[in-house]
Design an enzyme around this catalytic site. Structure first.
Site, PDB file in Angstrom:
ATOM      1  N   CYS A 156       0.811  -1.216   0.000  1.00  0.00           N
ATOM      2  CA  CYS A 156       0.000   0.000   0.000  1.00  0.00           C
ATOM      3  C   CYS A 156       0.844   1.265   0.000  1.00  0.00           C
ATOM      4  O   CYS A 156       0.440   2.286  -0.541  1.00  0.00           O
ATOM      5  CB  CYS A 156      -0.923   0.031   1.221  1.00  0.00           C
ATOM      6  SG  CYS A 156      -2.047  -1.357   1.331  1.00  0.00           S
ATOM      7  N   LEU A 157       2.013   1.213   0.591  1.00  0.00           N
ATOM      8  CA  LEU A 157       2.881   2.378   0.676  1.00  0.00           C
ATOM      9  C   LEU A 157       3.995   2.356  -0.365  1.00  0.00           C
ATOM     10  O   LEU A 157       4.178   3.325  -1.106  1.00  0.00           O
ATOM     11  CB  LEU A 157       3.493   2.465   2.075  1.00  0.00           C
ATOM     12  CG  LEU A 157       4.490   3.593   2.258  1.00  0.00           C
ATOM     13  CD1 LEU A 157       3.786   4.933   2.238  1.00  0.00           C
ATOM     14  CD2 LEU A 157       5.268   3.411   3.523  1.00  0.00           C
TER      15      LEU A 157
END
Length: 135
Positions: free
Chosen positions: A116-117
């Site tokens: 996600c990052l």
């Protein structure tokens, strides 16, 4: 604007990626309630300083659930960007929302660092944005 300029409300955007119930189950390095409290506090700080904020979620209806209501309540006027891809930077609506802010310094809060990052951070860096990671 220089990469040496400090973060301030005029040059930064706050991005929350996948703060959803099912995604939270994979987080084991912090108490989940503390995680939620910290995330909501970050959103509130951004609101106090009028920093543009973007929420994005993945597969809300079929898997991950809705973004935490406590987080959405901080910015009820912000419509989350729904995606089907794990990499938010692969979603045209998300990238358009980021670019529409006109800000080059992205403060990213995401639940899973590995996906996600990292993926959107690397792609944003490639496009000339600066990325600041909330840990």
């Amino acid at each position: 604007m220089s990469k040496f300029d400090l973060l301030d409300p005029q040059n930064s955007t706050l991005i929350f990626i996948d703060h959803q119930p099912q995604m939270s189950f994979g987080v084991a390095n912090i108490d989940r309630q503390q995680l939620k409290n910290n995330t909501v506090a970050l959103a509130k700080a951004g609101k106090i300083f009028n920093v543009p904020t973007i929420y994005t979620s993945v597969e809300t209806e079929s898997f991950s659930g809705y973004i935490w209501p406590e987080l959405l309540a901080v910015h009820p006027e912000v419509q989350p960007i729904e995606r089907t891809s794990m990499n938010s930077w692969e979603d045209a609506a998300f990238v358009a929302a980021v670019k529409a802010t006109g800000r080059k310094k992205l403060i990213i809060s995401a639940l899973w660092t590995e996906v996600c990052l990292t993926f959107p951070a690397l792609m944003a860096l490639k496009e000339g944005f600066e990325v600041y990671v909330v840990t």
